[in-house]
Structures are given as C-alpha cells and as structure tokens.
Scaffold this motif. Structure first.
Motif, PDB file in Angstrom:
ATOM      1  N   TYR A   1      49.217  13.946  13.364  1.00 49.97           N
ATOM      2  CA  TYR A   1      50.287  14.607  12.621  1.00 49.97           C
ATOM      3  C   TYR A   1      50.002  16.097  12.512  1.00 49.97           C
ATOM      4  N   PHE A   2      51.059  16.892  12.418  1.00 49.34           N
ATOM      5  CA  PHE A   2      50.909  18.336  12.282  1.00 49.34           C
ATOM      6  C   PHE A   2      51.895  18.857  11.254  1.00 49.34           C
ATOM      7  N   SER A   3      51.572  20.013  10.704  1.00 51.07           N
ATOM      8  CA  SER A   3      52.489  20.714   9.798  1.00 51.07           C
ATOM      9  C   SER A   3      52.103  22.185   9.771  1.00 51.07           C
ATOM     10  N   THR A   4      53.072  23.015   9.468  1.00 50.12           N
ATOM     11  CA  THR A   4      52.815  24.442   9.307  1.00 50.12           C
ATOM     12  C   THR A   4      53.841  25.019   8.351  1.00 50.12           C
ATOM     13  N   VAL A   5      53.455  26.068   7.663  1.00 56.18           N
ATOM     14  CA  VAL A   5      54.340  26.793   6.755  1.00 56.18           C
ATOM     15  C   VAL A   5      54.266  28.265   7.151  1.00 56.18           C
ATOM     16  N   ARG A   6      55.429  28.893   7.276  1.00 60.88           N
ATOM     17  CA  ARG A   6      55.522  30.294   7.693  1.00 60.88           C
ATOM     18  C   ARG A   6      56.560  31.009   6.824  1.00 60.88           C
ATOM     19  N   THR A   7      56.621  32.328   6.955  1.00 62.93           N
ATOM     20  CA  THR A   7      57.583  33.125   6.205  1.00 62.93           C
ATOM     21  C   THR A   7      58.289  34.077   7.152  1.00 62.93           C
ATOM     22  N   VAL A   8      59.589  34.243   6.946  1.00 68.15           N
ATOM     23  CA  VAL A   8      60.373  35.217   7.704  1.00 68.15           C
ATOM     24  C   VAL A   8      61.258  35.985   6.728  1.00 68.15           C
ATOM     25  N   THR A   9      61.356  37.305   6.937  1.00 67.76           N
ATOM     26  CA  THR A   9      62.239  38.154   6.157  1.00 67.76           C
ATOM     27  C   THR A   9      63.209  38.817   7.118  1.00 67.76           C
TER      28      THR A   9
ATOM     29  N   LYS B   1      77.864  33.940  12.693  1.00 73.56           N
ATOM     30  CA  LYS B   1      78.587  33.932  13.970  1.00 73.56           C
ATOM     31  C   LYS B   1      77.710  33.417  15.107  1.00 73.56           C
ATOM     32  N   ARG B   2      76.569  32.840  14.759  1.00 77.20           N
ATOM     33  CA  ARG B   2      75.597  32.287  15.701  1.00 77.20           C
ATOM     34  C   ARG B   2      74.926  33.342  16.577  1.00 77.20           C
ATOM     35  N   THR B   3      74.900  34.563  16.090  1.00 81.42           N
ATOM     36  CA  THR B   3      74.195  35.636  16.783  1.00 81.42           C
ATOM     37  C   THR B   3      72.745  35.620  16.316  1.00 81.42           C
ATOM     38  N   ARG B   4      71.802  35.650  17.257  1.00 78.30           N
ATOM     39  CA  ARG B   4      70.392  35.607  16.903  1.00 78.30           C
ATOM     40  C   ARG B   4      69.980  36.913  16.237  1.00 78.30           C
ATOM     41  N   ILE B   5      69.386  36.803  15.047  1.00 81.46           N
ATOM     42  CA  ILE B   5      68.908  37.947  14.291  1.00 81.46           C
ATOM     43  C   ILE B   5      67.445  38.223  14.650  1.00 81.46           C
ATOM     44  N   THR B   6      66.647  37.173  14.691  1.00 82.17           N
ATOM     45  CA  THR B   6      65.231  37.266  15.017  1.00 82.17           C
ATOM     46  C   THR B   6      64.748  35.893  15.460  1.00 82.17           C
ATOM     47  N   SER B   7      63.571  35.854  16.053  1.00 86.63           N
ATOM     48  CA  SER B   7      62.966  34.568  16.415  1.00 86.63           C
ATOM     49  C   SER B   7      61.452  34.699  16.343  1.00 86.63           C
ATOM     50  N   ASP B   8      60.807  33.552  16.318  1.00 84.26           N
ATOM     51  CA  ASP B   8      59.355  33.492  16.194  1.00 84.26           C
ATOM     52  C   ASP B   8      58.858  32.351  17.075  1.00 84.26           C
ATOM     53  N   SER B   9      57.796  32.604  17.828  1.00 84.23           N
ATOM     54  CA  SER B   9      57.163  31.550  18.627  1.00 84.23           C
ATOM     55  C   SER B   9      55.915  31.085  17.891  1.00 84.23           C
TER      56      SER B   9
END
Length: 191
Positions: free
Chosen positions: A157-165, A134-142
């Motif tokens: 060039y840049f790259s990053t890998v992250r994890t969210v649960t 429903k486009r409601t924000r559950i969580t966010s990360d900066s």
C-alpha cells in the motif's frame, strides 16, 4: 476559511452525524489505513453534490486510476503482468484567501505483484493537474512514489500528502476548480 472533504467514508477526517464539520488534517497514515480498508462505503471520490464554493474538487482520473507494468516487450499481454498499481482513496482540505487557494491533498492505493513480477521497489509515476472551471490547466505536478513489493508481501500500500497553491480568477469560486490525480500512462513498460 478552511474546508475539508474526504472520499474515505466513515468520518475518518472528522465529519459528525449532526451535520457539523470538524476540520482535521489530511495525513498519510489515515490515507494508508483507508487504502487497506475493505469498507465498501469508502468510494475514493471527494465530490458529492453541487460545487463547493470553498474548496476545489479532487477526483481520480477515470482512465488513469490504475497502471499495469508488463515484462519488457510484452505490453498488453495479460500473461506478462509484472505489477499493477491502483489509486483508491483521496482526501483534501483547503485554505481560501483573496485571489488564491491552497489545497492540502492526499491519495492512497495499492500495488499488486503480477505473475511475472519480481520482488523489489517499483516507482509509480503519478500526475496531479489543477484545472479551472473551463478545464484549462492552471498547473500540474509529477509525483514519483517508490513502493516495495515482494513474494511474501504481494500487495503493498502507498499514500502521500502534498500541497499546491494557485491563483483563482476574479469572479470565480474555488469550488469551480478541480484537482485530477492519475497515473502517467506513458511510463516505460506500462499500459
């Protein structure tokens, strides 16, 4: 259950031509290689077709896929561009468990030195939001990424890998959720 999709094209994360899916790992090195690639078939989008029940979509925010830094006091002046960052590629893989999903995601891009830019480190401010169906924000990360750029190396060039649960509501599928990555357009001297 594990699922992997990629906007990198060319089977970089293991798809085969027979239609089988081989799960690999999202890595910064692979994303960095993809960012440097001039392959026009690498679209930067991870979503093709219908909702994938096993994994949330990862998309680049349409209006926040790039950021331009200007000389102080000259925001919006095309002749005062110091640097411009672009997010160009994304990838993700998922682990779905009852009531929650873990997404290992990554993104990559480039930083261009502008006519008024100085060599050195530039901090790129990036936001990743997780929304439900429903486009409601559950969580966010900066995310703050430091990228070095110089006169002898005007494209970095840049790259990053992250994890969210995050939890998924009863009666919904993980594929109804969406991760949105984009630059924080409220950064000082940016536009």
């Amino acid at each position: 259950m594990s699922s992997l999709t990629s906007g990198l094209g060319g089977g970089m994360f293991g798809g085969s031509s027979s239609g089988e899916t081989q799960v690999s790992s999202v890595s910064e090195a692979q994303l960095l290689d993809a960012a440097k690639s001039g392959d026009p078939s690498a679209t930067g989008s991870t979503f093709v077709g219908d909702v994938d029940a096993g994994c949330p979509r990862l998309v680049i925010a349409p209006h926040d896929n790039y950021i331009t830094f200007y000389e102080v006091g000259h925001v919006g002046d095309a002749l005062a561009v110091a640097q411009r960052g672009e997010i160009t590629k994304t990838a993700r893989e998922c682990q779905v468990e009852p009531g929650r999903v873990t997404v290992k995601y990554g993104f990559s891009g480039r930083l261009l030195l502008g006519p008024k830019g100085q060599p050195g480190s530039v901090t790129l401010p990036i936001t990743v939001a997780v929304n439900d169906g429903k486009r409601t924000r559950i969580t966010s990360d900066s995310v703050k990424l430091d990228v070095n750029v110089g006169l002898d190396k005007p494209i970095s060039y840049f790259s990053t890998v992250r994890t969210v649960t995050f939890p998924i509501a009863e009666g919904t599928r993980a594929g109804e959720y969406q991760l949105i990555v984009g630059f924080d357009s409220k950064a000082p001297s940016s536009g």
